[in-house]
Motif scaffolding. Structure first.
Motif, short mmCIF file in Angstrom:
data_model
loop_
_atom_site.label_atom_id
_atom_site.label_comp_id
_atom_site.label_asym_id
_atom_site.label_seq_id
_atom_site.Cartn_x
_atom_site.Cartn_y
_atom_site.Cartn_z
N THR A 136 0.83 -1.21 0.00
CA THR A 136 0.00 0.00 0.00
C THR A 136 0.86 1.26 0.00
OG1 THR A 136 -1.81 -1.14 1.14
CG2 THR A 136 -1.77 1.27 1.28
N GLU A 137 1.92 1.26 0.78
CA GLU A 137 2.81 2.41 0.83
C GLU A 137 3.55 2.59 -0.50
OE1 GLU A 137 4.94 5.74 2.24
OE2 GLU A 137 3.01 4.83 2.72
N ALA A 138 3.98 1.49 -1.11
CA ALA A 138 4.66 1.59 -2.40
C ALA A 138 3.72 2.17 -3.45
CB ALA A 138 5.16 0.21 -2.83
N LEU A 139 2.49 1.71 -3.48
CA LEU A 139 1.52 2.22 -4.45
C LEU A 139 1.23 3.70 -4.21
CD1 LEU A 139 -0.97 -0.78 -4.65
CD2 LEU A 139 0.79 -0.15 -6.31
N ALA A 140 1.16 4.10 -2.95
CA ALA A 140 0.93 5.51 -2.64
C ALA A 140 2.10 6.36 -3.13
CB ALA A 140 0.72 5.68 -1.14
N ALA A 141 3.31 5.87 -2.94
CA ALA A 141 4.48 6.62 -3.40
C ALA A 141 4.52 6.71 -4.92
CB ALA A 141 5.75 5.97 -2.88
N LEU A 142 4.09 5.63 -5.59
CA LEU A 142 4.05 5.62 -7.05
C LEU A 142 2.85 6.38 -7.61
CD1 LEU A 142 4.91 1.84 -7.60
CD2 LEU A 142 6.39 3.78 -8.22
N ALA A 187 12.25 6.26 1.29
CA ALA A 187 12.12 5.85 2.70
C ALA A 187 11.65 4.41 2.80
CB ALA A 187 11.15 6.79 3.40
N LEU A 188 10.67 4.03 1.99
CA LEU A 188 10.19 2.64 2.02
C LEU A 188 11.28 1.68 1.58
CD1 LEU A 188 7.85 0.57 2.27
CD2 LEU A 188 7.39 1.01 -0.16
N MET A 189 12.00 2.04 0.54
CA MET A 189 13.03 1.15 0.02
C MET A 189 14.16 0.95 1.02
SD MET A 189 13.04 2.38 -3.97
CE MET A 189 14.30 1.22 -4.50
N HIS A 190 14.54 2.00 1.72
CA HIS A 190 15.55 1.84 2.76
C HIS A 190 15.04 0.93 3.87
CE1 HIS A 190 18.80 4.30 1.40
NE2 HIS A 190 18.08 5.42 1.32
N ARG A 191 13.79 1.08 4.24
CA ARG A 191 13.23 0.26 5.32
C ARG A 191 13.18 -1.21 4.94
NH1 ARG A 191 8.05 -0.96 6.55
NH2 ARG A 191 7.11 0.70 5.30
N LEU A 192 12.89 -1.50 3.66
CA LEU A 192 12.79 -2.88 3.20
C LEU A 192 14.09 -3.40 2.59
CD1 LEU A 192 9.25 -2.84 1.51
CD2 LEU A 192 9.87 -3.53 3.84
N ASP A 193 15.14 -2.56 2.59
CA ASP A 193 16.44 -2.92 2.01
C ASP A 193 16.28 -3.33 0.54
OD1 ASP A 193 19.18 -3.35 1.88
OD2 ASP A 193 19.02 -5.44 2.53
#
Length: 283
Positions: A136-142, A187-193
């Protein structure tokens, strides 16, 4: 040779594919020096090469990869470009790259006067679930509505040397329309590596179009992403979307004006994924 070379991978002309910097003798460089060169070049990744001890007959190298912002464990397009650059100087055949992700064999084939073709064999891949709230967060960012996803391809995190979040678009138009919130996705990508987000659209049973946002590396988008292609091959096989033995074609970069083509080969009985493509120097 500490002066960086410039090659583009997964294309037959300098105007296509994904550019990479290559330093064929990085023995005199420390981490800061490598990062500085990568940042100066501004490509999504650059490769830094030093010889590695190897049995007689093996051509082995330590290879490190840096984006303009940080070191990354593995980079597919810079691997292909580096192998071709080495083959142009030392002859085609087999090479062994020692990377932070593990050992990566590479074979280079082709005739003089034509673009050489390199095939890398990934480290052992794996695929894992991703939490619904992270999707959901990835889709919101996209800025992608969930309804624009292809329900046949569930989101997953796939790894073949680096981690990639796989999201499947329901249409080619959805894939082409990419305008995302860089800070939020970073931010999401750093959190999920995550190395990239692998956005895909299936044209046919064996042909896909892909895009890879890469804000964690300091660039908006990667034009052709070998590591993500290997991870995506593992994703497709693990989830049963392609036969255990398959040859897949991935088109990437057209939406950026840098068209490239990646070949993904899955071999029955071998979990590793092979990714192939040509590479040529950039003048």
């Amino acid at each position: 040779m500490t002066t960086p070379l410039r090659y583009t991978a997964f294309a037959t002309t300098p105007a296509g594919g994904n550019p990479a910097g290559i330093v064929l003798d990085a023995s005199g460089l420390d981490d800061d020096g490598m990062l500085r060169i990568a940042a100066d070049l501004g490509y999504s990744e650059s490769a830094f090469v030093t010889p590695a001890p190897a049995p007689a007959g093996d051509r082995a190298y330590h290879v490190r990869y840096f984006s303009p912002k940080a070191e990354v464990p593995f980079c597919g397009h810079a691997t292909v470009a580096t192998a071709v650059a080495l083959a142009e100087r030392h002859g085609t055949g087999d090479f062994l790259f020692h990377t932070r992700a593990g050992e990566v064999p590479v074979t280079v084939e082709g005739a003089p006067g034509t673009p050489l073709r390199a095939t890398l064999t990934s480290v052992a891949p794996h695929v894992e679930d991703v939490r619904a709230q992270d999707v959901t967060e990835a889709l919101a960012a996209l800025d992608w509505p969930a309804a624009d996803l292809d329900p046949a391809f569930p989101p997953r995190i796939a790894y073949a040397g680096a981690r990639h979040l796989v999201l499947a678009a329901g249409s080619r138009e959805r894939l082409a329309d990419l305008d995302y919130d860089m800070d939020r996705l970073t931010a999401l990508m750093h959190r999920l590596d995550l190395a990239t987000v692998q956005l895909v659209w299936r044209e046919s049973a064996s042909v896909f179009h892909v895009r890879d946002p890469f804000p964690v590396g300091g660039v908006v988008e990667d034009p052709a992403t070998g590591a993500a292609a290997a991870a995506f091959g593992a994703y497709l096989r693990t989830l049963g979307f392609v036969p255990e033995a398959s040859v897949l074609t991935l088109h990437q970069g057209a939406d950026m004006g840098r068209p490239g083509e990646l070949t993904v080969t899955l071999v029955a009985g071998d979990a590793r994924v092979r990714v192939s493509g040509t590479a040529v120097p950039i003048a």
